[in-house]
Structures are given as structure tokens and as C-alpha cells.
Design a protein around this motif. Sequence first.
Motif, PDB file in Angstrom:
ATOM      1  N   ASP A  97      24.565  24.468 -16.204  1.00 54.00           N
ATOM      2  CA  ASP A  97      24.737  23.960 -14.842  1.00 54.00           C
ATOM      3  C   ASP A  97      26.010  24.472 -14.171  1.00 54.00           C
ATOM      4  O   ASP A  97      26.125  24.432 -12.947  1.00 54.00           O
ATOM      5  CB  ASP A  97      24.756  22.427 -14.858  1.00 54.00           C
ATOM      6  CG  ASP A  97      23.411  21.833 -15.242  1.00 54.00           C
ATOM      7  OD1 ASP A  97      22.401  22.554 -15.101  1.00 54.00           O
ATOM      8  OD2 ASP A  97      23.371  20.669 -15.690  1.00 54.00           O
ATOM      9  N   SER A  98      26.970  24.927 -14.950  1.00 59.15           N
ATOM     10  CA  SER A  98      28.238  25.360 -14.362  1.00 59.15           C
ATOM     11  C   SER A  98      28.133  26.712 -13.662  1.00 59.15           C
ATOM     12  O   SER A  98      28.967  27.028 -12.804  1.00 59.15           O
ATOM     13  CB  SER A  98      29.317  25.437 -15.443  1.00 59.15           C
ATOM     14  OG  SER A  98      29.025  26.464 -16.370  1.00 59.15           O
ATOM     15  N   VAL A  99      27.128  27.511 -14.003  1.00 58.97           N
ATOM     16  CA  VAL A  99      27.035  28.858 -13.436  1.00 58.97           C
ATOM     17  C   VAL A  99      26.893  28.802 -11.917  1.00 58.97           C
ATOM     18  O   VAL A  99      27.535  29.564 -11.188  1.00 58.97           O
ATOM     19  CB  VAL A  99      25.862  29.628 -14.071  1.00 58.97           C
ATOM     20  CG1 VAL A  99      25.700  30.993 -13.414  1.00 58.97           C
ATOM     21  CG2 VAL A  99      26.088  29.791 -15.567  1.00 58.97           C
ATOM     22  N   ALA A 100      26.070  27.891 -11.433  1.00 59.46           N
ATOM     23  CA  ALA A 100      25.912  27.759  -9.983  1.00 59.46           C
ATOM     24  C   ALA A 100      27.244  27.398  -9.331  1.00 59.46           C
ATOM     25  O   ALA A 100      27.562  27.882  -8.237  1.00 59.46           O
ATOM     26  CB  ALA A 100      24.856  26.700  -9.671  1.00 59.46           C
ATOM     27  N   GLY A 101      28.038  26.569 -10.005  1.00 60.16           N
ATOM     28  CA  GLY A 101      29.344  26.202  -9.465  1.00 60.16           C
ATOM     29  C   GLY A 101      30.255  27.397  -9.308  1.00 60.16           C
ATOM     30  O   GLY A 101      30.998  27.500  -8.323  1.00 60.16           O
ATOM     31  N   TYR A 102      30.198  28.327 -10.270  1.00 57.22           N
ATOM     32  CA  TYR A 102      31.018  29.531 -10.157  1.00 57.22           C
ATOM     33  C   TYR A 102      30.573  30.400  -8.979  1.00 57.22           C
ATOM     34  O   TYR A 102      31.402  30.995  -8.282  1.00 57.22           O
ATOM     35  CB  TYR A 102      30.962  30.339 -11.451  1.00 57.22           C
ATOM     36  CG  TYR A 102      31.705  29.707 -12.596  1.00 57.22           C
ATOM     37  CD1 TYR A 102      33.062  29.419 -12.498  1.00 57.22           C
ATOM     38  CD2 TYR A 102      31.052  29.381 -13.785  1.00 57.22           C
ATOM     39  CE1 TYR A 102      33.748  28.832 -13.549  1.00 57.22           C
ATOM     40  CE2 TYR A 102      31.731  28.800 -14.837  1.00 57.22           C
ATOM     41  CZ  TYR A 102      33.075  28.524 -14.716  1.00 57.22           C
ATOM     42  OH  TYR A 102      33.752  27.941 -15.755  1.00 57.22           O
ATOM     43  N   PHE A 103      29.274  30.473  -8.759  1.00 55.00           N
ATOM     44  CA  PHE A 103      28.787  31.250  -7.617  1.00 55.00           C
ATOM     45  C   PHE A 103      29.256  30.627  -6.299  1.00 55.00           C
ATOM     46  O   PHE A 103      29.680  31.332  -5.381  1.00 55.00           O
ATOM     47  CB  PHE A 103      27.260  31.346  -7.650  1.00 55.00           C
ATOM     48  CG  PHE A 103      26.735  32.380  -8.592  1.00 55.00           C
ATOM     49  CD1 PHE A 103      27.024  33.728  -8.410  1.00 55.00           C
ATOM     50  CD2 PHE A 103      25.943  32.025  -9.672  1.00 55.00           C
ATOM     51  CE1 PHE A 103      26.547  34.696  -9.278  1.00 55.00           C
ATOM     52  CE2 PHE A 103      25.459  32.979 -10.554  1.00 55.00           C
ATOM     53  CZ  PHE A 103      25.759  34.321 -10.355  1.00 55.00           C
ATOM     54  N   TYR A 104      29.174  29.302  -6.206  1.00 60.70           N
ATOM     55  CA  TYR A 104      29.661  28.633  -4.996  1.00 60.70           C
ATOM     56  C   TYR A 104      31.163  28.855  -4.825  1.00 60.70           C
ATOM     57  O   TYR A 104      31.660  29.061  -3.706  1.00 60.70           O
ATOM     58  CB  TYR A 104      29.361  27.134  -5.060  1.00 60.70           C
ATOM     59  CG  TYR A 104      27.915  26.781  -4.839  1.00 60.70           C
ATOM     60  CD1 TYR A 104      27.223  27.247  -3.723  1.00 60.70           C
ATOM     61  CD2 TYR A 104      27.230  25.965  -5.747  1.00 60.70           C
ATOM     62  CE1 TYR A 104      25.895  26.924  -3.520  1.00 60.70           C
ATOM     63  CE2 TYR A 104      25.894  25.639  -5.548  1.00 60.70           C
ATOM     64  CZ  TYR A 104      25.237  26.119  -4.435  1.00 60.70           C
ATOM     65  OH  TYR A 104      23.915  25.796  -4.239  1.00 60.70           O
TER      66      TYR A 104
END
Length: 222
Positions: A97-104
Amino acid sequence: MSPLARHVCYFLDYGALSLYSLGCAFTYSAYALPDRWVNGPLHRCFVPVATFNSFVCTSLSCYSRFLELECPSTSKILRTTAFLWVRHPGHDCAWNDSVAGYFYHLFFAALTGFLFASHLPERLAPGRFDFIGHSHQLFHVCAVLGTHFQLEAVLGDMRARRAWLSARAPAAAAAHTFAVLGAALLGNLALIGLFAAALVRAPSASLILQSSLPEAERPKDK
């Protein structure tokens, strides 16, 4: 505030941003590096390189203030470039789930840099965004949002990868972390002191300082 104090406060602001980037490196090194980097040469070099990078960022940003009058475009490029480095090393570990946070985070970081460099929207309608909607306001909003997603992503990695990292990577010693941070703090303060001294002693310093004075306070040519 005197012009000299104003410039020194800018220097301190640049140093604080550089130390923030180093803090990001500590957390990325502990929780967010790609699986193939863990315990490898890049992992061991990551924090030392980030420490050196903090000195480079502070130096470029402080030096850019000396170019504001004669080369404003170069000054802007240096100041933007100083903090343009993407501080997240990549993410080729298992999807979580953290990958999307890095993209944002990267999206808002890029948007922050764009607003800082472009001065939009006020350059399209001068005077209409002086109080609300100015690029510097939007710049800070995007920076805060980016930091929020960055923190959430790191916390997600910490929860999802704790067991995997505990089995493969030694925990960072608090004493070592504070020693590196202390050295970076002293180094950045030394750089700020050098640039502050140069601001007073440089031949062009009087012009730089006078440019910060209100029109009524500037010395008149006789």
C-alpha cells in the motif's frame, strides 16, 4: 529586519531544508530501500551520500543569493536545482500500500518545484493573487501534502516490511544516527557562517544588501 538578517534567515531556511533531506535519507535507508539494495554497497553509501548532498544543497542555495541582481535566471536555476534531486531511491520490492503514497509524494514534489520556478498563476494576472492563490502559497500547500504522503508511505513500509528487514538488515544504532545528524548540522551551520561572512565582505555585498531595502531607505546618488 535588516537586509543582512533577512539574507541570513534565508540561509538558515536552506540549511533546514537540507537537514530535512538528510532525515528522509535516514528513514528511506531503514525502511524504504529496494530489496536488492539492502545490505549492499548502495545501502551502505546511502546516508553518507545524503549527508554530502545536504552540504551541496545548502551551498548552491546560499550562493544563488549572490547572483540575484546580475544573473536572476541563474540564481533561480541554482536554487531550484539544489532541491530538485528526487530523494526516494526507487521501489522495486514487493508491491504494498505504500507504493501509491510514494507516487503521490513525487507528484506533489514535482508540482512544488514547478510552482516555485514558474510563479503561476500570478504572472498571468498580476495583482489578482497577491493575497489568495499566490504560487508561494500553493507551493507550501503542495509541499505539505507531499510530506504527508511521504510519511504515510514510510509508515506503510515500516509496517509491511518490518519482519523482512529485521531478518536481513541490522537496525541502525541511535548513537550513529545522532552522530551523523550532528556532523551534518555543524557542517551546514559552518557553510551558512561562511556565506554570511562573504555577504558582508564581498565587493558586491553592498548592492545585494541595498536591493533588499525599501526604496525610501536606499542611498541616493548625488
